[in-house]
Design a protein around this motif. Structure first.
Motif, PDB file in Angstrom:
ATOM      1  N   THR A 227       7.899 -13.417  -9.936  1.00 40.87           N
ATOM      2  CA  THR A 227       7.965 -13.501  -8.478  1.00 40.87           C
ATOM      3  C   THR A 227       7.526 -12.168  -7.895  1.00 40.87           C
ATOM      4  OG1 THR A 227      10.299 -12.827  -8.417  1.00 40.87           O
ATOM      5  CG2 THR A 227       9.855 -15.172  -8.523  1.00 40.87           C
ATOM      6  N   VAL A 228       7.155 -12.191  -6.615  1.00 35.31           N
ATOM      7  CA  VAL A 228       6.659 -10.973  -5.980  1.00 35.31           C
ATOM      8  C   VAL A 228       7.130 -10.917  -4.536  1.00 35.31           C
ATOM      9  CG1 VAL A 228       4.462 -12.075  -5.328  1.00 35.31           C
ATOM     10  CG2 VAL A 228       4.591  -9.577  -5.523  1.00 35.31           C
ATOM     11  N   ALA A 229       7.403  -9.692  -4.087  1.00 30.89           N
ATOM     12  CA  ALA A 229       7.693  -9.438  -2.684  1.00 30.89           C
ATOM     13  C   ALA A 229       6.628  -8.479  -2.160  1.00 30.89           C
ATOM     14  CB  ALA A 229       9.088  -8.836  -2.511  1.00 30.89           C
ATOM     15  N   VAL A 230       6.101  -8.764  -0.989  1.00 32.42           N
ATOM     16  CA  VAL A 230       5.056  -7.946  -0.381  1.00 32.42           C
ATOM     17  C   VAL A 230       5.680  -7.107   0.728  1.00 32.42           C
ATOM     18  CG1 VAL A 230       2.830  -7.977   0.815  1.00 32.42           C
ATOM     19  CG2 VAL A 230       3.351  -9.736  -0.902  1.00 32.42           C
ATOM     20  N   MET A 231       5.440  -5.807   0.671  1.00 30.28           N
ATOM     21  CA  MET A 231       6.105  -4.882   1.587  1.00 30.28           C
ATOM     22  C   MET A 231       5.085  -4.167   2.466  1.00 30.28           C
ATOM     23  SD  MET A 231       9.129  -2.270   0.520  1.00 30.28           S
ATOM     24  CE  MET A 231      10.144  -1.492   1.781  1.00 30.28           C
ATOM     25  N   ARG A 232       5.416  -4.044   3.734  1.00 30.05           N
ATOM     26  CA  ARG A 232       4.574  -3.326   4.681  1.00 30.05           C
ATOM     27  C   ARG A 232       5.444  -2.697   5.752  1.00 30.05           C
ATOM     28  NH1 ARG A 232      -0.051  -5.710   8.829  1.00 30.05           N
ATOM     29  NH2 ARG A 232      -1.174  -3.744   9.107  1.00 30.05           N
ATOM     30  N   GLY A 233       5.205  -1.438   6.043  1.00 33.46           N
ATOM     31  CA  GLY A 233       5.929  -0.759   7.113  1.00 33.46           C
ATOM     32  C   GLY A 233       7.431  -0.760   6.939  1.00 33.46           C
ATOM     33  N   GLY A 234       7.886  -0.689   5.674  1.00 33.21           N
ATOM     34  CA  GLY A 234       9.311  -0.625   5.406  1.00 33.21           C
ATOM     35  C   GLY A 234      10.010  -1.966   5.353  1.00 33.21           C
ATOM     36  N   ARG A 235       9.255  -3.056   5.528  1.00 34.44           N
ATOM     37  CA  ARG A 235       9.853  -4.389   5.528  1.00 34.44           C
ATOM     38  C   ARG A 235       9.135  -5.302   4.544  1.00 34.44           C
ATOM     39  NH1 ARG A 235      10.664  -5.751  12.007  1.00 34.44           N
ATOM     40  NH2 ARG A 235      12.005  -3.943  12.489  1.00 34.44           N
ATOM     41  N   ILE A 236       9.862  -6.295   4.049  1.00 33.89           N
ATOM     42  CA  ILE A 236       9.233  -7.327   3.224  1.00 33.89           C
ATOM     43  C   ILE A 236       8.689  -8.395   4.157  1.00 33.89           C
ATOM     44  CG2 ILE A 236       9.664  -9.173   1.553  1.00 33.89           C
ATOM     45  CD1 ILE A 236      11.586  -7.300   0.136  1.00 33.89           C
ATOM     46  N   VAL A 237       7.379  -8.639   4.047  1.00 34.59           N
ATOM     47  CA  VAL A 237       6.738  -9.593   4.948  1.00 34.59           C
ATOM     48  C   VAL A 237       6.529 -10.954   4.305  1.00 34.59           C
ATOM     49  CG1 VAL A 237       5.630  -7.774   6.282  1.00 34.59           C
ATOM     50  CG2 VAL A 237       4.418  -8.777   4.322  1.00 34.59           C
ATOM     51  N   GLU A 238       6.615 -11.007   2.963  1.00 38.41           N
ATOM     52  CA  GLU A 238       6.429 -12.280   2.269  1.00 38.41           C
ATOM     53  C   GLU A 238       6.935 -12.140   0.849  1.00 38.41           C
ATOM     54  OE1 GLU A 238       2.939 -15.680   1.636  1.00 38.41           O
ATOM     55  OE2 GLU A 238       2.428 -13.722   2.514  1.00 38.41           O
ATOM     56  N   GLN A 239       7.558 -13.182   0.325  1.00 41.11           N
ATOM     57  CA  GLN A 239       7.974 -13.169  -1.068  1.00 41.11           C
ATOM     58  C   GLN A 239       8.079 -14.590  -1.604  1.00 41.11           C
ATOM     59  OE1 GLN A 239      12.055 -11.753  -1.920  1.00 41.11           O
ATOM     60  NE2 GLN A 239      12.390 -11.663   0.291  1.00 41.11           N
ATOM     61  N   GLY A 240       7.913 -14.679  -2.928  1.00 41.66           N
ATOM     62  CA  GLY A 240       7.964 -15.981  -3.567  1.00 41.66           C
ATOM     63  C   GLY A 240       7.374 -15.919  -4.954  1.00 41.66           C
TER      64      GLY A 240
ATOM     65  N   GLU B  33       0.822  -1.196   0.000  1.00 46.47           N
ATOM     66  CA  GLU B  33       0.000   0.000   0.000  1.00 46.47           C
ATOM     67  C   GLU B  33       0.862   1.253   0.000  1.00 46.47           C
ATOM     68  OE1 GLU B  33      -4.012  -1.142   2.381  1.00 46.47           O
ATOM     69  OE2 GLU B  33      -2.178  -1.118   3.576  1.00 46.47           O
ATOM     70  N   SER B  34       0.230   2.393  -0.227  1.00 43.80           N
ATOM     71  CA  SER B  34       0.930   3.670  -0.162  1.00 43.80           C
ATOM     72  C   SER B  34       1.544   3.843   1.224  1.00 43.80           C
ATOM     73  CB  SER B  34      -0.059   4.805  -0.436  1.00 43.80           C
ATOM     74  OG  SER B  34       0.568   6.057  -0.321  1.00 43.80           O
ATOM     75  N   GLY B  35       2.807   4.250   1.259  1.00 42.15           N
ATOM     76  CA  GLY B  35       3.498   4.425   2.527  1.00 42.15           C
ATOM     77  C   GLY B  35       4.223   3.189   3.023  1.00 42.15           C
ATOM     78  N   SER B  36       4.174   2.096   2.254  1.00 44.71           N
ATOM     79  CA  SER B  36       4.825   0.858   2.689  1.00 44.71           C
ATOM     80  C   SER B  36       6.339   0.908   2.542  1.00 44.71           C
ATOM     81  CB  SER B  36       4.274  -0.334   1.907  1.00 44.71           C
ATOM     82  OG  SER B  36       4.537  -0.191   0.520  1.00 44.71           O
ATOM     83  N   GLY B  37       6.831   1.846   1.723  1.00 50.53           N
ATOM     84  CA  GLY B  37       8.273   1.969   1.526  1.00 50.53           C
ATOM     85  C   GLY B  37       8.757   1.489   0.180  1.00 50.53           C
ATOM     86  N   LYS B  38       7.853   0.975  -0.642  1.00 51.56           N
ATOM     87  CA  LYS B  38       8.278   0.378  -1.911  1.00 51.56           C
ATOM     88  C   LYS B  38       8.871   1.404  -2.868  1.00 51.56           C
ATOM     89  CE  LYS B  38       3.567   0.411  -3.843  1.00 51.56           C
ATOM     90  NZ  LYS B  38       3.043   1.344  -2.824  1.00 51.56           N
ATOM     91  N   SER B  39       8.292   2.604  -2.952  1.00 51.06           N
ATOM     92  CA  SER B  39       8.854   3.624  -3.836  1.00 51.06           C
ATOM     93  C   SER B  39      10.178   4.159  -3.303  1.00 51.06           C
ATOM     94  CB  SER B  39       7.859   4.782  -4.029  1.00 51.06           C
ATOM     95  OG  SER B  39       6.758   4.360  -4.814  1.00 51.06           O
TER      96      SER B  39
END
Length: 249
Positions: free
Chosen positions: A207-220, A41-47
């Motif tokens: 593949t995809v990495a899911v980011m939340r709160g500046g951290r990657i919480v899941e990827q695969g 989401e917006s603010g997750s840190g991905k950009s």
């Protein structure tokens, strides 16, 4: 194309008690010739990750490597970024041809630049006759195609695409996504594709990495994450995707 490796990346703004950690220990690899999605989401840190890769955000610690070596910050830029809003990323005073030609390296002689601009415009499915046009004369989708052509003009090893469809009308988002898939097949692009939409990432990435709160919480692998999400936040993102899009290919 080359492999991009991000290891324990930390991006921090400010100092002392006022410091804000925008990216907190992110590790991610974009293999050679593959598209990897980064979603949140917006603010997750991905950009912020994207901006750190191309040198636009301060790296407090960690490393960003291209084929095992630090990404150079001077001379040729082997990592190119396509920004979310082509309206702001293209100079409104410059012609399309001049915007693209700015990215050329010394291997493109001045006498051959017009032909190379025409080739790149054809590659992104724009009429080379529009080379003299300015950004304001193009639609949003056409401007984003120009931005992609400009990134390709630098002959990069990796492209970072940051929410490149989110500023576009729904009617043209699919055409740009189809272009990304086509370019990946034809050129073997190595790309980090950033989006808030899991359905969009599924369409272009392996593949995809899911980011939340500046951290990657899941990827695969994308299919694994979509069909068997383990983190509650991933399930929240997936729940926001219509069922018809979840199963689309």
């Amino acid at each position: 194309m080359s492999a991009l490796s991000i290891q324990d990346l930390v991006v921090r703004y400010g100092h002392g008690s006022n410091a804000m950690v925008a990216v907190d220990g992110v590790s991610l690899t974009v293999p050679r010739g593959e598209v990897v999605g980064l979603v949140g989401e917006s603010g997750s840190g991905k950009s912020t990750v994207a901006r750190a890769i191309v040198g636009l955000a301060p790296v407090a610690s960690g490393s960003i490597l291209l084929d095992g070596a630090p990404v150079p910050r001077r001379g040729r830029r082997p990592v190119q970024m396509v920004f979310q809003d082509p309206q702001s990323s293209l100079d409104p005073r410059m012609s399309i041809a001049r915007s693209i030609a700015e990215s050329f390296g010394p291997e493109i002689p001045r006498a051959g630049r017009a032909a190379e601009v025409a080739r790149l415009l054809e590659l992104v499915h724009l009429d080379p006759a529009r080379a003299a046009a300015r950004p304001g004369e193009l639609s949003g989708g056409q401007r984003q195609r120009v931005a992609i052509a400009r990134a390709l003009a630098a002959r990069p090893d990796v492209i970072v695409a940051d929410e490149i469809t989110s500023a576009l009308d729904v009617s043209v988002q699919g055409a740009v996504l189809n272009l990304v898939r086509e370019l990946q097949r034809e050129l073997g692009l190595s790309m980090l594709f950033i989006s808030h939409n899991l359905a969009v990432v599924r369409y272009v990435a392996s593949t995809v990495a899911v980011m939340r709160g500046g951290r990657i919480v899941e990827q695969g692998p994308v299919e694994q994450i979509l069909e068997h999400p383990e983190h509650p936040y991933t399930r929240e993102l997936l729940a926001a995707v219509p069922e018809s899009l979840r199963s689309a290919s």
